[in-house]
Motif scaffolding. Structure first.
Motif, PDB file in Angstrom:
ATOM      1  N   UNK A  39       0.843  -1.197   0.000  1.00 37.22           N
ATOM      2  CA  UNK A  39       0.000   0.000   0.000  1.00 37.22           C
ATOM      3  C   UNK A  39       0.882   1.252   0.000  1.00 37.22           C
ATOM      4  N   UNK A  40       0.668   2.163  -0.963  1.00 40.23           N
ATOM      5  CA  UNK A  40       1.626   3.264  -1.118  1.00 40.23           C
ATOM      6  C   UNK A  40       1.372   4.484  -0.224  1.00 40.23           C
ATOM      7  N   UNK A  41       0.218   4.564   0.414  1.00 43.99           N
ATOM      8  CA  UNK A  41      -0.128   5.803   1.127  1.00 43.99           C
ATOM      9  C   UNK A  41       0.415   5.803   2.564  1.00 43.99           C
ATOM     10  N   UNK A  42       0.533   7.014   3.178  1.00 45.58           N
ATOM     11  CA  UNK A  42       1.119   7.081   4.528  1.00 45.58           C
ATOM     12  C   UNK A  42       0.251   6.373   5.557  1.00 45.58           C
ATOM     13  N   UNK A 184     -13.199  11.916  12.152  1.00 47.74           N
ATOM     14  CA  UNK A 184     -12.640  13.236  11.854  1.00 47.74           C
ATOM     15  C   UNK A 184     -11.714  13.148  10.641  1.00 47.74           C
ATOM     16  N   UNK A 185     -11.798  14.163   9.745  1.00 47.59           N
ATOM     17  CA  UNK A 185     -10.956  14.135   8.535  1.00 47.59           C
ATOM     18  C   UNK A 185      -9.581  14.777   8.761  1.00 47.59           C
ATOM     19  N   UNK A 186      -8.536  14.085   8.374  1.00 46.08           N
ATOM     20  CA  UNK A 186      -7.166  14.597   8.531  1.00 46.08           C
ATOM     21  C   UNK A 186      -6.387  14.392   7.236  1.00 46.08           C
ATOM     22  N   UNK A 187      -5.520  15.378   6.944  1.00 41.38           N
ATOM     23  CA  UNK A 187      -4.570  15.250   5.837  1.00 41.38           C
ATOM     24  C   UNK A 187      -3.253  14.721   6.414  1.00 41.38           C
ATOM     25  N   UNK A 227       0.490  15.706  10.219  1.00 46.33           N
ATOM     26  CA  UNK A 227      -0.942  15.465   9.984  1.00 46.33           C
ATOM     27  C   UNK A 227      -1.693  16.741  10.345  1.00 46.33           C
ATOM     28  N   UNK A 228      -2.593  17.167   9.467  1.00 53.56           N
ATOM     29  CA  UNK A 228      -3.342  18.408   9.676  1.00 53.56           C
ATOM     30  C   UNK A 228      -4.834  18.089   9.645  1.00 53.56           C
ATOM     31  N   UNK A 229      -5.531  18.508  10.692  1.00 53.39           N
ATOM     32  CA  UNK A 229      -6.979  18.273  10.703  1.00 53.39           C
ATOM     33  C   UNK A 229      -7.641  19.229   9.703  1.00 53.39           C
ATOM     34  N   UNK A 230      -8.608  18.715   8.949  1.00 47.12           N
ATOM     35  CA  UNK A 230      -9.316  19.585   8.002  1.00 47.12           C
ATOM     36  C   UNK A 230     -10.274  20.489   8.770  1.00 47.12           C
ATOM     37  N   UNK A 262       4.481  11.299   0.256  1.00 46.69           N
ATOM     38  CA  UNK A 262       3.136  10.742   0.128  1.00 46.69           C
ATOM     39  C   UNK A 262       2.162  11.694   0.815  1.00 46.69           C
ATOM     40  N   UNK A 263       0.962  11.771   0.316  1.00 44.17           N
ATOM     41  CA  UNK A 263      -0.064  12.619   0.927  1.00 44.17           C
ATOM     42  C   UNK A 263      -1.408  11.924   0.767  1.00 44.17           C
ATOM     43  N   UNK A 264      -2.254  12.011   1.783  1.00 44.43           N
ATOM     44  CA  UNK A 264      -3.580  11.378   1.684  1.00 44.43           C
ATOM     45  C   UNK A 264      -4.493  11.971   2.738  1.00 44.43           C
ATOM     46  N   UNK A 265      -5.790  12.026   2.409  1.00 45.35           N
ATOM     47  CA  UNK A 265      -6.777  12.449   3.410  1.00 45.35           C
ATOM     48  C   UNK A 265      -7.494  11.203   3.912  1.00 45.35           C
ATOM     49  N   UNK A 266      -7.518  11.052   5.225  1.00 45.21           N
ATOM     50  CA  UNK A 266      -8.217   9.923   5.852  1.00 45.21           C
ATOM     51  C   UNK A 266      -9.308  10.456   6.760  1.00 45.21           C
TER      52      UNK A 266
END
Ligand SMILES: Cc1cc2nc3c(=O)[nH]c(=O)nc-3n(C[C@H](O)[C@H](O)[C@H](O)COP(=O)(O)OP(=O)(O)OC[C@H]3O[C@@H](n4cnc5c(N)ncnc54)[C@H](O)[C@@H]3O)c2cc1C
Length: 500
Positions: A39-42, A184-187, A227-230, A262-266
């Motif tokens: 899996x390539x994402x953080x 909660x959404x985080x980048x 990690x940054x909270x949206x 790598x960057x992803x929103x979870x």
């Protein structure tokens, strides 16, 4: 149709560790993953010492050790930088000998586990093969798999879904999730440090700023995670853009000094499957539970699942235990996962506070306590509450791992005992030790000169007891007279009920 003892769907870290354990225990395994690369994402950045020991048994710890660094503290700071609370590592050596907390890079582990899989006969690892459907009966499971050359069927005794948060195994089994009320959404951004820098800090930070909660942690040397909270109204598409990320990073690091890897929103959430076993179908890892990453325990918990389940499946398949033993899997693992998830949700709620007034009240409340109460020694991993002898304070704790002097040099006890249960005994325990060995256990006298009991940790675990029995997942099963321990262990294997 092809046949196997255990079909594992999903070769993430949990499926791969489970496949290695089962293969080492002599079970035939087919392990499939729909993707051809890891899996390539953080994702995971933190690993605890217990998980490192379990991964050592799976052949993944060395790669992690070589590419990780210990965390010197984990701090929660207010908007103005005041220390609200925090954890520092304990002074003592851990029971496993691995650092209490290490920061690492998940793909390093996944590559190492997959490489180890290739060395074990009896394990067929297939990448690019996806589980499509299955039907389960009392006698086994028939699965339909789509591979690069078309669809094929597999007959298996047991199917384990290690297929992550969106688990198809869980969905087909009709297993529901218990939602623990966090979403909660985080980048998440992983960056490489330029100019050969190994680290920006050794401290993990939660910047509890209600305008934008931020996590900043070192990873393996040369890498860093933010990690940054949206904020309400922000979309995943807009926050992953280069300019947006540079603006976010600006207060923490010169964006020109890092390269975004790598960057992803979870959406960080907390869910636990209501059933971890339905007859011959089981779930492990993220398929069984997901938690917000504030304690860095998702992968650690999944590894514990694999270590708990593997020897039980092997014992049942090899006729050394009753199928009832498999019922202990959820009974033992779920309370552990639930306790950690509750803690992660609690911490997540502290961190994710976006209301200015509530955050100010939180800060006042926390800062009103003496720093000694807020900045404490990192709690050790929690032990096992069932599946061990009752009434013994050390039952369920992690057994301290001694080293052995062997003809091939110093080795960890686990390297010699493998995935067997262990009996360490004093004079008088020889007869029980012989029958323990005959049943596949590893037994060793405390007086054996090859046992290097540094700091007398094994002796103090035994205290006045004749023997200690250690489960294959390395929790203390119990202490006492060797023959009584053996009887209790055999009764547990035969009935799955916790010994009295
Ligand atoms: C931002 C973030 C930070 C995290 N930080 C930490 C941390 O610091 N410490 C920690 O311990 N944990 C952490 N975690 C959690 C950790 O990454 C996961 O718990 C872990 O990856 C779960 O492993 P798994 O093997 O169960 O599932 P996964 O890694 O998701 O693997 C599932 C596999 O199943 C495969 N699959 C899916 N469907 C099928 C199918 N139908 N057929 C075949 N294969 C299939 C997928 O391709 C995948 O390879 C973090 C997670 C996130 C998102």
């Amino acid at each position: 149709m092809e046949k196997t003892d255990v079909l594992i769907s999903g070769l993430g870290p949990v499926g791969a560790a489970l496949a290695v354990y089962l293969g080492r225990l002599g079970i035939s395994v087919m392990a499939i993953d729909r993707d051809t690369s890891v899996y390539p994402m953080p994702r995971a950045a933190h690993i605890d010492h217990e998980t490192m020991r379990l991964l050592h048994l799976a052949g993944g710890a060395e790669a992690v050790s070589q590419a990780s660094q210990p965390l010197s503290a984990y701090e929660f700071r207010s908007r103005d930088g005041s220390l609200l609370m925090g954890f520092k590592p304990g002074e003592v050596t851990t029971a496993t000998g691995f650092p209490q907390s290490s920061m690492f890079h998940q793909p390093t582990l996944e590559h190492a586990l997959r490489a180890r899989l290739g060395e074990i006969s009896g394990v067929s690892a297939r990448l690019g093969h996806a589980l499509k459907s299955y039907s389960a009966s009392d006698d086994g499971v028939v699965a339909e798999i789509a591979g690069p050359d078309g669809a094929y069927g597999v007959e298996t005794q047991y199917l384990v879904g290690c297929d992550g948060g969106q688990s198809a195994v869980r969905r087909i089994a009709g297993i529901e999730l218990d939602d623990m009320g966090f979403d909660e959404p985080w980048l998440v951004i992983d960056a490489r440090l330029k100019d050969g820098r190994e680290r920006l800090t050794t401290i993990g930070l939660q910047h509890c700023d209600p305008r934008r909660p931020v996590t900043s942690v070192p990873m393996s040397p040369g890498r860093h995670r933010w990690e940054f909270m949206l904020r309400p109204g922000e979309t995943p598409e807009e926050v992953v853009g280069d300019e947006f990320i540079d603006d976010l990073l600006g207060p923490f690091v010169d964006p020109a000094s890092v390269e975004i890897d790598r960057r992803a929103v979870y959406r960080f959430h907390a869910v636990i499957a209501k059933e971890w076993r339905k007859g011959r179908v089981m779930l492990a890892g993220d398929a069984a539970h997901q938690m917000p990453p504030f304690l860095g325990q998702g992968l650690c918990s999944g590894t514990r699942d694999a270590a708990n389940l593997a020897w039980k499946l092997a014992a049942v398949l090899q006729g050394r235990a009753d199928e009832a033993l498999l019922d202990t899997y959820q009974a033992e693992r779920e309370p552990h996962v639930r306790a950690i998830t509750e803690m992660a949700v609690f911490i997540g709620k502290v961190v994710c506070m976006q209301n200015e007034k509530e955050a100010a009240a939180r800060d006042r409340d926390m800062l009103s306590k003496p720093e000694g109460e807020r900045f404490v020694v990192m709690p050790d991993t929690i032990g096992l509450a069932s599946g061990v002898q009752r009434g013994d304070v050390l039952a369920g704790t992690i057994f301290p791992e001694p080293w052995l002097e062997t003809g091939e040099g110093r080795k960890r006890l686990d390297d010699v005992a493998g995935l067997a249960p262990i009996l360490l005994f004093r004079d008088g325990g020889e007869a029980a030790a012989s029958s323990f060995r005959a049943g596949g256990g590893f037994a060793m006298a405390l007086s054996d000169p090859s046992l290097l009991d540094e700091g007398d940790r094994v002796k103090s675990t035994l205290a006045d007891s004749e023997a200690v029995l250690v489960r294959p997942d390395r929790y203390v099963f119990g202490r006492g007279e060797a023959r009584n321990l053996l009887a209790a262990w055999n009764a547990y294997l035969a009935s799955g009920t916790s010994p009295a």
